[in-house]
Write a protein that holds these residues in place. Structure first.
Motif, PDB file in Angstrom:
ATOM      1  N   ASP A  44      10.011  -5.844 -20.203  1.00  0.00           N
ATOM      2  CA  ASP A  44       9.802  -5.836 -18.952  1.00  0.00           C
ATOM      3  C   ASP A  44       8.914  -6.998 -18.821  1.00  0.00           C
ATOM      4  OD1 ASP A  44       8.994  -4.909 -16.568  1.00  0.00           O
ATOM      5  OD2 ASP A  44       7.868  -3.133 -16.947  1.00  0.00           O
ATOM      6  N   GLU A  45       9.457  -7.873 -17.682  1.00  0.00           N
ATOM      7  CA  GLU A  45       8.808  -9.185 -17.445  1.00  0.00           C
ATOM      8  C   GLU A  45       8.307 -10.057 -18.592  1.00  0.00           C
ATOM      9  OE1 GLU A  45       8.833  -9.999 -14.335  1.00  0.00           O
ATOM     10  OE2 GLU A  45       8.614  -8.115 -13.243  1.00  0.00           O
ATOM     11  N   PRO A  46       9.266 -10.289 -19.384  1.00  0.00           N
ATOM     12  CA  PRO A  46       9.043 -10.827 -20.975  1.00  0.00           C
ATOM     13  C   PRO A  46       8.298 -12.367 -20.732  1.00  0.00           C
ATOM     14  CG  PRO A  46      11.526 -10.923 -20.561  1.00  0.00           C
ATOM     15  CD  PRO A  46      10.941 -10.129 -19.346  1.00  0.00           C
ATOM     16  N   ALA A  83       0.952  -1.153   0.020  1.00  0.00           N
ATOM     17  CA  ALA A  83       0.090  -0.079  -0.005  1.00  0.00           C
ATOM     18  C   ALA A  83       0.856   1.253  -0.124  1.00  0.00           C
ATOM     19  CB  ALA A  83      -0.847   0.081   1.225  1.00  0.00           C
ATOM     20  N   LYS A  84       0.669   2.054  -0.787  1.00  0.00           N
ATOM     21  CA  LYS A  84       1.392   3.434  -0.993  1.00  0.00           C
ATOM     22  C   LYS A  84       0.593   4.359  -0.398  1.00  0.00           C
ATOM     23  CE  LYS A  84       4.099   2.492  -4.454  1.00  0.00           C
ATOM     24  NZ  LYS A  84       5.029   3.072  -5.599  1.00  0.00           N
ATOM     25  N   PRO A  85       1.270   5.453   0.212  1.00  0.00           N
ATOM     26  CA  PRO A  85       0.621   6.357   0.990  1.00  0.00           C
ATOM     27  C   PRO A  85      -0.738   6.968   0.270  1.00  0.00           C
ATOM     28  CG  PRO A  85       2.831   7.194   0.406  1.00  0.00           C
ATOM     29  CD  PRO A  85       2.491   5.753   0.169  1.00  0.00           C
ATOM     30  N   VAL A 104       9.226  -6.239  -6.751  1.00  0.00           N
ATOM     31  CA  VAL A 104       7.968  -5.563  -7.206  1.00  0.00           C
ATOM     32  C   VAL A 104       7.962  -4.092  -6.785  1.00  0.00           C
ATOM     33  CG1 VAL A 104       5.491  -5.504  -7.452  1.00  0.00           C
ATOM     34  CG2 VAL A 104       6.695  -7.492  -7.693  1.00  0.00           C
ATOM     35  N   GLY A 105       7.632  -3.076  -7.380  1.00  0.00           N
ATOM     36  CA  GLY A 105       7.411  -1.834  -6.891  1.00  0.00           C
ATOM     37  C   GLY A 105       8.733  -1.133  -6.626  1.00  0.00           C
ATOM     38  N   SER A 106       9.783  -1.694  -7.119  1.00  0.00           N
ATOM     39  CA  SER A 106      11.046  -1.103  -7.034  1.00  0.00           C
ATOM     40  C   SER A 106      11.355   0.263  -8.006  1.00  0.00           C
ATOM     41  CB  SER A 106      12.016  -1.971  -6.801  1.00  0.00           C
ATOM     42  OG  SER A 106      12.235  -2.713  -8.027  1.00  0.00           O
ATOM     43  N   GLY A 107      10.340   0.248  -8.857  1.00  0.00           N
ATOM     44  CA  GLY A 107      10.465   1.417  -9.875  1.00  0.00           C
ATOM     45  C   GLY A 107      10.975   0.900 -11.164  1.00  0.00           C
ATOM     46  N   ARG A 108      11.189  -0.461 -11.245  1.00  0.00           N
ATOM     47  CA  ARG A 108      11.843  -0.668 -12.411  1.00  0.00           C
ATOM     48  C   ARG A 108      11.088  -0.620 -13.842  1.00  0.00           C
ATOM     49  NH1 ARG A 108      12.213  -6.716 -10.802  1.00  0.00           N
ATOM     50  NH2 ARG A 108      10.029  -6.077 -10.388  1.00  0.00           N
ATOM     51  N   SER A 109       9.875  -0.683 -13.812  1.00  0.00           N
ATOM     52  CA  SER A 109       9.024  -0.405 -15.154  1.00  0.00           C
ATOM     53  C   SER A 109       9.070   0.830 -15.377  1.00  0.00           C
ATOM     54  CB  SER A 109       7.528  -0.817 -14.685  1.00  0.00           C
ATOM     55  OG  SER A 109       7.450  -2.296 -14.465  1.00  0.00           O
ATOM     56  N   GLU A 110       8.805   1.873 -14.374  1.00  0.00           N
ATOM     57  CA  GLU A 110       9.047   3.208 -14.737  1.00  0.00           C
ATOM     58  C   GLU A 110      10.411   3.767 -15.315  1.00  0.00           C
ATOM     59  OE1 GLU A 110       7.480   1.923 -12.254  1.00  0.00           O
ATOM     60  OE2 GLU A 110       5.558   2.871 -11.721  1.00  0.00           O
ATOM     61  N   LEU A 111      11.419   2.984 -14.818  1.00  0.00           N
ATOM     62  CA  LEU A 111      12.794   3.072 -15.281  1.00  0.00           C
ATOM     63  C   LEU A 111      12.686   3.033 -16.640  1.00  0.00           C
ATOM     64  CD1 LEU A 111      15.668   4.162 -14.931  1.00  0.00           C
ATOM     65  CD2 LEU A 111      15.986   1.775 -14.375  1.00  0.00           C
ATOM     66  N   PRO A 151       6.315  -4.120 -22.916  1.00  0.00           N
ATOM     67  CA  PRO A 151       5.856  -3.614 -21.784  1.00  0.00           C
ATOM     68  C   PRO A 151       5.432  -4.409 -20.706  1.00  0.00           C
ATOM     69  CG  PRO A 151       4.160  -2.581 -23.299  1.00  0.00           C
ATOM     70  CD  PRO A 151       5.139  -3.420 -23.897  1.00  0.00           C
ATOM     71  N   GLU A 152       5.163  -4.054 -19.593  1.00  0.00           N
ATOM     72  CA  GLU A 152       4.746  -5.231 -18.489  1.00  0.00           C
ATOM     73  C   GLU A 152       3.378  -5.877 -18.634  1.00  0.00           C
ATOM     74  OE1 GLU A 152       4.920  -2.911 -14.627  1.00  0.00           O
ATOM     75  OE2 GLU A 152       5.230  -4.853 -13.876  1.00  0.00           O
ATOM     76  N   GLU A 153       2.466  -5.075 -18.828  1.00  0.00           N
ATOM     77  CA  GLU A 153       0.927  -5.353 -19.083  1.00  0.00           C
ATOM     78  C   GLU A 153       0.524  -5.384 -20.339  1.00  0.00           C
ATOM     79  OE1 GLU A 153      -1.576  -3.240 -16.329  1.00  0.00           O
ATOM     80  OE2 GLU A 153      -0.203  -3.349 -14.888  1.00  0.00           O
ATOM     81  N   LEU A 191      -3.698   0.589  -5.932  1.00  0.00           N
ATOM     82  CA  LEU A 191      -2.576  -0.429  -5.628  1.00  0.00           C
ATOM     83  C   LEU A 191      -1.880  -1.019  -6.705  1.00  0.00           C
ATOM     84  CD1 LEU A 191      -5.007  -2.930  -3.412  1.00  0.00           C
ATOM     85  CD2 LEU A 191      -3.320  -1.240  -2.670  1.00  0.00           C
ATOM     86  N   PRO A 192      -0.625  -1.414  -6.390  1.00  0.00           N
ATOM     87  CA  PRO A 192       0.178  -1.932  -7.248  1.00  0.00           C
ATOM     88  C   PRO A 192      -0.349  -3.427  -7.973  1.00  0.00           C
ATOM     89  CG  PRO A 192       1.285  -2.105  -5.232  1.00  0.00           C
ATOM     90  CD  PRO A 192       0.108  -1.262  -5.152  1.00  0.00           C
ATOM     91  N   ALA A 193       0.562  -3.713  -8.979  1.00  0.00           N
ATOM     92  CA  ALA A 193      -0.391  -4.833  -9.370  1.00  0.00           C
ATOM     93  C   ALA A 193      -0.200  -6.175  -8.399  1.00  0.00           C
ATOM     94  CB  ALA A 193       0.543  -5.478 -10.497  1.00  0.00           C
TER      95      ALA A 193
HETATM   96  N1  LIG Z   1       0.144   6.547 -11.212  1.00  0.00           N
HETATM   97  C1  LIG Z   1       0.269   5.679 -10.370  1.00  0.00           C
HETATM   98  N2  LIG Z   1      -1.077   5.635  -9.405  1.00  0.00           N
HETATM   99  C2  LIG Z   1      -0.854   4.523  -8.471  1.00  0.00           C
HETATM  100  N3  LIG Z   1       0.199   3.539  -8.315  1.00  0.00           N
HETATM  101  C3  LIG Z   1       1.369   3.650  -9.290  1.00  0.00           C
HETATM  102  C4  LIG Z   1       1.052   4.664 -10.346  1.00  0.00           C
HETATM  103  N4  LIG Z   1       2.306   4.316 -11.083  1.00  0.00           N
HETATM  104  C5  LIG Z   1       2.948   3.330 -10.580  1.00  0.00           C
HETATM  105  N5  LIG Z   1       2.317   2.814  -9.501  1.00  0.00           N
HETATM  106  C6  LIG Z   1       2.614   1.664  -8.763  1.00  0.00           C
HETATM  107  O1  LIG Z   1       3.862   1.981  -8.295  1.00  0.00           O
HETATM  108  C7  LIG Z   1       4.749   1.003  -8.491  1.00  0.00           C
HETATM  109  C8  LIG Z   1       6.001   1.325  -9.034  1.00  0.00           C
HETATM  110  O2  LIG Z   1       6.735   0.331  -9.350  1.00  0.00           O
HETATM  111  P1  LIG Z   1       7.192  -0.464 -10.770  1.00  0.00           P
HETATM  112  O3  LIG Z   1       6.068  -0.854 -11.667  1.00  0.00           O
HETATM  113  O4  LIG Z   1       8.208   0.294 -11.572  1.00  0.00           O
HETATM  114  O5  LIG Z   1       7.742  -1.748 -10.356  1.00  0.00           O
HETATM  115  P2  LIG Z   1       8.609  -2.677 -10.776  1.00  0.00           P
HETATM  116  O6  LIG Z   1       9.885  -2.693 -10.169  1.00  0.00           O
HETATM  117  O7  LIG Z   1       8.693  -2.712 -12.285  1.00  0.00           O
HETATM  118  O8  LIG Z   1       7.772  -3.940 -10.302  1.00  0.00           O
HETATM  119  P3  LIG Z   1       7.094  -5.053 -11.091  1.00  0.00           P
HETATM  120  O9  LIG Z   1       7.672  -6.392 -11.192  1.00  0.00           O
HETATM  121  O10 LIG Z   1       5.587  -4.700 -10.693  1.00  0.00           O
HETATM  122  O11 LIG Z   1       7.073  -4.475 -12.679  1.00  0.00           O
HETATM  123  C9  LIG Z   1       3.848  -0.162  -9.261  1.00  0.00           C
HETATM  124  O12 LIG Z   1       3.725  -1.307  -8.552  1.00  0.00           O
HETATM  125  C10 LIG Z   1       2.641   0.597  -9.918  1.00  0.00           C
HETATM  126  O13 LIG Z   1       1.647  -0.275  -9.432  1.00  0.00           O
END
Ligand SMILES: Nc1ncnc2c1ncn2[C@@H]1O[C@H](COP(=O)(O)OP(=O)(O)OP(=O)(O)O)[C@@H](O)[C@H]1O
Ligand SMILES: Nc1ncnc2c1ncn2[C@@H]1O[C@H](COP(=O)(O)OP(=O)(O)OP(=O)(O)O)[C@@H](O)[C@H]1O
Ligand SMILES: [Mg+2]
Ligand SMILES: [Mg+2]
Lengths: 339, 502, 323, 339
Positions: free
Chosen positions: B420-422, A8-10, B290-297, B334-336, B142-144
């Motif tokens: 991303d997660e191929p 859960a994010k803030p 998961v959630g460490s920011g890799r997809s955004e990177l 991409p991931e999804e 919520l994240p995935a």
């Molecule tokens: N606009 C947003 N609103 C809410 N949550 C977000 C938003 N953008 C990203 N997130 C969440 O923040 C997290 C950022 O992590 P990111 O997707 O980069 O993780 P990751 O390291 O790629 O992990 P994964 O294995 O899930 O791909 C994600 O789980 C995503 O669901």
């Protein structure tokens, strides 16, 4: 903790609240423009109070329709027939035969006609699998035709004093029409946010497949949504009939566009699954405040239209702007808190 | 242990496809029964028949000894079968609690009892090891992985005798999978049967009791013990004995100029100060939770998001938008796949050529024949099943959809591929194909930047590995210098290494 | 000014002040004026005429409020107007019945209301009603067509009709008058395709009508504005075996009639000059004066303009009344 | 086959053809009703030929608008301002000043005005991030206001014989307006099905995120789609001006509803990503054939409306029915072939 990741994010600030704040900002600006352009009117408190009532009364019938429309849109549909349903319900409830049953008969007729037309819409869409746009467009055409047929294309005067007095009386110092609007808005809010029906509406519109997998009867629910919209039209028909002390086949012209626009400006997603009743109300109020502003400034109709288009665009942009900048602000603060 | 569910000769056809063609399955109380099969073998279809989503065309279903034909999801749930679907079936704009109890909300006279629902949700979340997920949070926030937990919570909210899980681990990170297994053990300890679907054989060994294998909609092996040798299982799945491994690679020449240079890239709240390089022919892996920011990177490198600070250059030229990235030869899977990559109603070939159709066109007119031919070759190369490039992508199984996404970048003149997660949701056989394709690409001089939550995959495929935690690269090393435990230590505890990385 | 693009104003104003005692400046009169938003030549002419006539008096101040798109909008516009307490209100309602309540409200507030064109059902809602004669207009058109056909000896006449917006009551009255007049000659309408008071809808309606009636003897088009499109459709279909009567009396129609180069042979008037008259009479009401040719000391309660038939013979005389 | 025994290829192509077949069926039924009710007219071949031209001419302007609308909807948007754009373009190109530049000047003006308004729509939607419904609704209001302002609310007569003759001349025995419609439909079909622009349109409407990540400039494409719609409105403005030999601010009233309805009936998905130009054309033809049928049978307007609503519903149901039953048939045959 077995699981290392916090999932859960803030909490993000509530988007809907921000949107509504944006609309309140638009309303405030419109009022300020009114005060600046017509200080002589706004300096009279009695006039101001009365003007607020005028705006609210003007918003009342369309507001009631918009509540029903908001439900339909959240549920993934659209109802282009609202204006036509109002006309049919209004005309049917002011036929001489109906009027002979008195106010109760007229109200009953309007509501039943509204619900029945909604039922037909719903059956066509949910079970006949017609696209909502087409089904309700067909209903728009047909219901106005039927209304013209029933009224013989005449304006039907309401001779019923009880009905006519709805628009001219006040209860506890507030016009009856405003009370009705308030009641419908509150009921709509409770229905959407506090009942299984409302929560399922969001599911049906947001992810129909998920709703189906969760065991929700999507078809029946869709049907109920159109009946709800029809009911709101029936209520609005009585309100409009009372205001005009008459009904005719061409009444409530283009209400569908106004109601959809108000719902969307209020933050309802046209594709379904998201929307708020309070936002829809603000959307309606923005429109009737604009109309009021034009009236007191006596703008020519063509100028009015040009300015109105601009205001709508500006309102939505302003609203988006507020939302974005506020979330940026919040995000920055969060970042500072958790470096 | 008693048999709770028995399926004999179940058949289900879709327009043009016989998805189930004689399935046998026997599940006992208190066991974890694994379903194995290649992408498109019919696993998801089978569980949808169980869940009352589809009705079988023929065959018999016995549920606790009684004939059983659920006409609706509700009927199945009432009978005691709960399902976690492969595709997330949540409503974005409802809260966690509302999603958990959707369709069976605690209510009084139509009014929802929010406090009851919230309390019950909190209890379930705690039992799932995630008390930090608030019942009132909207799903879209919520994240995935969090969504997957909610799906699980929903299944648990029913008083089920059988819980079916369709690839629940696909979007979970390593630690989450351990948590999931703990829950499954608790369930089976209470006599509840679990049907578990996964493409990861290691998971099946760890949690499974027995295995049923599907191939082309038919049961090829029913109720094998979970420790059946891999070679034999894969043989039943694919029809040929087959095992994958990460073949050794020469790696890129360390003297070549880097193809991709990322310098000090940051985005507020997502990642900060990331610098990395990828050389032609090099595979660089990014590991992390998961959630460490890799997809955004990845998306930022690709030009899909605007960086707050830092630069991305390909061959010395700045990348500022997806348009320039693609034009200069970057590609991203991409991931999804459904929401980010595919036009579900369009045929396979148009999805494959989505990034390259201009290349096939002459003065704006598309060259559909060439596109089809090229797509057919790629389908061959990736072993797409069925190998029909006219079929709408929607009707493909998940793994095959993933192949279409990867295939898109085999068509253009891709020089740098971001993955991303191929292999998410990709079966063993196809996974080996994908690994081979990635290797071939690298051998052909293409640079690859790979994100995966499966640590062995990152280590096995890559030449060099970056480990990310909370948006920062905390370690960079040749793949040979790291092992799975070391990486997991880094991403989870990490504190020991932090000084080193800084 | 309706159908031409010339910018000059050529409103129908009565400025002849010679030997008319009423013309002399009197006490100051503030006239509140409201008419529906004009998207149509006739209503535009109404507003122009009212403004021009008011400007011709030194003792009249016109406060005009735009009435928006429908009856509800006009109701609220009137509410603001009443609050400003003008001496007299001149009002062209969207619909008389729908605005009856507003009329009553103004009268109750002591403001005499001059209803222009669309009658209020309750007599207490207005001081003066001045209107055109919709039924009479239909009657006039029917009489002209019937007379012409009879004199040509046509027995089984095929007659077409193109009304304006069909759901309006005024359209119903016009058609009723038309049918009544034709019945006298033993004729009836063979086909009726409503348009929407716009040229493009007139063209579409006429095209349909011409297709449905491959042979026709006469045609009545209710409105000269949409008549531009009707005439275009007739030309496009290469038809000329019938004659056409127009409605309202626009300048373009009157010109065409006097030139006699098209099927348009006559038009029956429904003149927006009534707005000019309404302003003049509102001024008199405000000043408590009567009409100088009448014995009564006050302006009468109802005035209905006669619908006149303009033909080639008298077109010259009506030229200046065209709008 | 290695996996999932593939039986037949469910081409989407088939679905569209079947849908269009359904609409052709509806057209045939309408014509048969015409023949049965008015045999005396249909027995004259010259009249029948002329009637076909009349139907096509009546469909021409709205047909051109529908082609543009179909692109916008496939691209995930909607354009409520088409009627207003026509009015503005029509009025602007018939001002005395514009008319003084002759036919070329008038056509040029109409097209430029149309494209320019489309550009504004597109900028608001693509870059201002306004919901298309709201942005184009605001444009509807504003453009009609501006048209009223420019025309001084008068009907502006076109004195240009070249323009006026477009509607009254034939080329190779076929009316010029029909040629224009045919040209626009063919161009639209080629653009959608044979060019990269069409492919991008489908991608942008079907999954904007996927399109963006595949390197398509979604914003620029969205902008181009609204400009395309504006261009079609400019063409339609000239066609309507020529037909009515005049233009005014209220012209092309409610064209937006007709165009959207025709596109949807023709099989375009309101949510974007799918649609056909041929289907849209058939949708328009169904509407104008209905109008024609009503005219030759002299139906009263209120009855006409009631029947029209019914026909729309029946047409869509029939179309679905045909599609479903035919696919069932195909499926059954396939099953028999591969047991
Ligand atoms: N606009 C947003 N609103 C809410 N949550 C977000 C938003 N953008 C990203 N997130 C969440 O923040 C997290 C950022 O992590 P990111 O997707 O980069 O993780 P990751 O390291 O790629 O992990 P994964 O294995 O899930 O791909 C994600 O789980 C995503 O669901
Ligand atoms: N709704 C549908 N319409 C048509 N075909 C379908 C549909 N659903 C599934 N199929 C087809 O049925 C077959 C079995 O698909 P299913 O989803 O059951 O595979 P799976 O074993 O779950 O694969 P994966 O491991 O990739 O998830 C595939 O060929 C798929 O294309
Ligand atoms: Mg599956
Ligand atoms: Mg990710």
């Amino acid at each position: 903790m077995t699981a290392g990741t916090a999932l859960a994010k803030p909490h993000r600030f509530d988007e809907n609240v921000l949107r509504n704040l944006g609309l309140v900002g638009v309303l405030v600006i419109l009022v300020i423009v009114g005060i600046v352009t017509k200080p002589e009117l706004y300096s009279d408190p009695a006039w101001v109070k009365n003007n607020i009532f005028v705006i609210l009364q003007q918003a009342s019938a369309i507001g009631v329709v918009t509540v029903g429309m908001t439900f339909v849109i959240i549920g993934g549909g659209i109802d282009l027939s609202v204006g036509a349903i109002i006309a049919l319900a209004g005309v049917w409830s002011t036929t001489l035969a109906t009027q002979s049953y008195g106010a109760v008969g007229m109200i009953f007729t309007a509501l039943v006609v509204g619900i029945a037309v909604g039922l037909v819409n719903g059956v066509l869409i949910a079970y006949g699998k017609l696209v909502p746009f087409i089904a309700t467009l067909a209903m728009l055409v047909a219901a106005r035709g039927l209304a013209a047929q029933i009224s013989g294309k005449q304006t039907q005067v309401s001779a019923n004093d009880t009905i006519n007095s709805i628009a001219s009386t006040k209860v506890l110092g507030i016009p009856t029409l405003v009370w009705i609007l308030a009641a419908v808005v509150v009921a709509g809010w409770v229905l959407l946010n506090r009942t299984t029906f409302g929560r399922r509406t969001v599911a049906v519109g947001g992810n129909p497949e998920a709703a189906r997998l969760a065991g929700i009867n999507v078809k029946r629910h869709t049907l109920l949504l159109y009946m709800l919209s029809g009911l709101c039209c029936g209520i609005a028909a009585i309100m409009l009939t009372s205001q005009a002390t008459s009904a005719q086949a061409a009444m409530a012209n283009l209400y569908e566009l106004d109601a959809i626009a108000a719902a969307i400006i209020g933050g309802t997603l046209l594709s379904g699954g998201r929307g708020t009743i309070v936002g829809a109300l603000f959307g309606v109020l923005v429109f009737s405040t604009i109309t009021n502003l034009f009236a007191i400034n006596n703008l020519a109709s063509e100028v009015q239209n040009m300015v109105k288009g601009g205001i709508i665009v500006a309102a939505v942009l302003l609203q988006q702007f507020r939302y974005r900048s506020l979330t940026n602000l919040l995000r920055r603060r969060n970042d500072r808190d958790n470096p | 242990m008693s048999t709770v569910l028995e399926l004999t000769d179940v058949v289900k056809t879709f327009p043009g496809v016989r998805a189930l063609d004689g399935v046998h399955l026997e599940v006992r109380a208190g066991e974890v029964h694994c379903l194995l099969g290649q992408n498109g073998a019919g696993k998801s279809t089978l569980i949808k028949v169980l869940a009352g989503v589809h009705r079988a065309d023929s065959g018999t279903l016995l549920w606790q000894g009684e004939p059983f034909a659920p006409a609706s999801p509700q009927a199945a749930m009432r009978a005691g079968i709960a399902t976690i679907y492969q595709e997330l079936d949540l409503v974005d704009d409802l809260s966690v609690a509302e999603n958990v109890f959707l369709g069976h909300e605690p209510s009084r006279a139509g009014f929802t009892r929010r406090r009851t629902a919230a309390a019950a949700t909190r209890t379930i979340m705690a039992s799932l090891g995630h008390p930090e997920i608030p019942p009132g949070r909207l799903i879209k926030d919520l994240p995935a992985a969090g969504k997957q937990i909610v799906s699980m919570a929903r299944a648990l909210s029913h008083d089920a005798r059988l819980i079916v899980m369709d690839e629940p681990s696909a979007v979970l990170a390593h630690d989450e999978v351990g948590n999931l297994f703990r829950i499954i053990r608790e369930l089976t300890g209470n006599g509840i049967a679990v049907v578990y679907i996964s493409h990861r054989l290691a998971e099946i060994r760890e949690i499974g009791d027995r295995v049923t294998v599907l191939k082309d909609g038919r049961t090829t092996a029913a109720g094998l013990p979970a420790d059946t040798p891999t070679r034999e299982l894969v043989g039943k799945m694919t029809g040929r004995p087959f095992e994958y491994d990460f073949p050794p690679r020469a790696g890129a020449d360390p003297d070549t100029e880097p193809l991709l240079v990322v310098d000090g890239l940051s985005r507020a709240g997502e990642f900060a100060g990331v610098s990395l390089t990828v050389r032609p022919g090099e595979i660089v892996g990014i590991a992390g939770l998961v959630g460490s920011g890799r997809s955004e990177l990845l998306e930022t490198i690709y030009g899909g998001r605007r960086a707050d600070t830092g630069t991305v250059t390909l061959d010395g030229r700045r990348i500022t938008s997806v348009g320039t990235a693609v034009a200069r030869g970057m590609g991203m899977a991409p991931e999804e796949r459904k929401s980010q990559a595919l036009l579900l109603d369009e045929p396979v070939f148009k999805n494959m050529t989505l990034a390259s159709f201009t290349g096939f066109a002459t003065v704006g007119f598309t060259g559909a024949r060439d596109e089809r031919a090229a797509a057919r070759r790629t389908a061959e190369q990736l072993d797409l099943r069925p190998r029909d490039v006219e079929r709408p992508v929607r009707t493909l199984s998940g793994g095959n959809q993933q192949k279409v996404v990867v295939g898109r970048w085999l068509l253009g003149h891709t020089r740098l591929l971001l993955l991303d997660e191929p292999t998410r949701g990709v079966d063993v056989g196809a996974r080996a194909e994908l690994y081979r394709v990635i290797h071939d690409l690298a051998a052909g001089g293409v640079g690859v930047l790979l994100v995966s939550s499966e640590v062995p995959e990152v280590l096995g495929l890559s030449d060099r590995v970056l480990v990310m935690r909370e948006g920062r690269v905390i370690r960079e090393a040749p793949a040979g210098e790291l092992d799975e435990d070391a990486v997991l230590d880094l991403v989870m505890a990490g504190s020991l290494m932090e000084g080193e990385a800084a | 000014a309706c159908t031409s693009n010339d910018p000059g104003t050529d409103a129908q104003v009565k400025t002849d002040t010679s030997d008319n005692a009423n013309a002399a400046a009197g006490s100051k009169v503030i006239i509140g004026f409201s008419a529906p938003a004009a998207d149509h030549g006739w209503i535009a002419a109404i507003t122009n005429n009212a403004k021009a006539q008011a400007a011709a008096y030194s003792d009249v101040e016109l406060r005009s409020v735009a009435a928006g798109a429908d009856a509800a909008a006009q109701r609220s516009a009137l509410a603001t107007l009443i609050a400003q307490k003008p001496t007299v209100i001149v009002l062209l309602p969207h619909d008389g019945k729908e605005l009856n309540a507003s009329g009553l409200e103004a009268m109750r507030a002591g403001i005499p209301v001059v209803n222009l064109d669309r009658a209020f059902p309750s007599a207490a809602a207005y001081r003066l009603q001045i209107k055109g004669d919709n039924y009479g207009m239909g009657l006039a058109a029917g009489q002209y067509i019937g007379g012409q056909l009879k004199s040509k000896g046509v027995s089984n006449a095929i007659i077409g009709e193109i009304p304006g917006i069909d759901s309006l009551e005024l359209t119903q009255e016009r058609s009723a008058g038309f049918n009544a007049a034709l019945a006298v000659f033993g004729y009836k309408v063979a086909n009726r395709r409503p348009a929407e008071f716009t040229a493009d809808s007139g063209q579409a309606a006429a095209t349909s009508l011409l297709q449905a009636l491959p042979k026709m003897d006469a045609l009545w088009n209710h409105d000269d504005d949409q008549g531009i499109g009707v005439l275009a459709a007739i030309k496009q279909a290469n038809r000329s075996e019938f004659f056409m009567v127009g409605g309202a009396g626009s300048k373009a129609a009157i010109d065409a009639i006097s030139k006699d180069d098209s099927v348009l042979k006559a038009t029956v008037t429904y003149s927006p000059s009534m707005a000019s008259s309404a302003i003049s009479l509102a001024r008199l009401i405000g000043q408590g004066k009567g009409m100088s040719d009448l014995v009564e000391l006050q302006v009468p309660k109802e005035i209905t303009l006669a619908s006149e038939t303009i033909t080639k013979e008298n077109a010259a005389k009506y030229g200046k009344l065209g709008f």
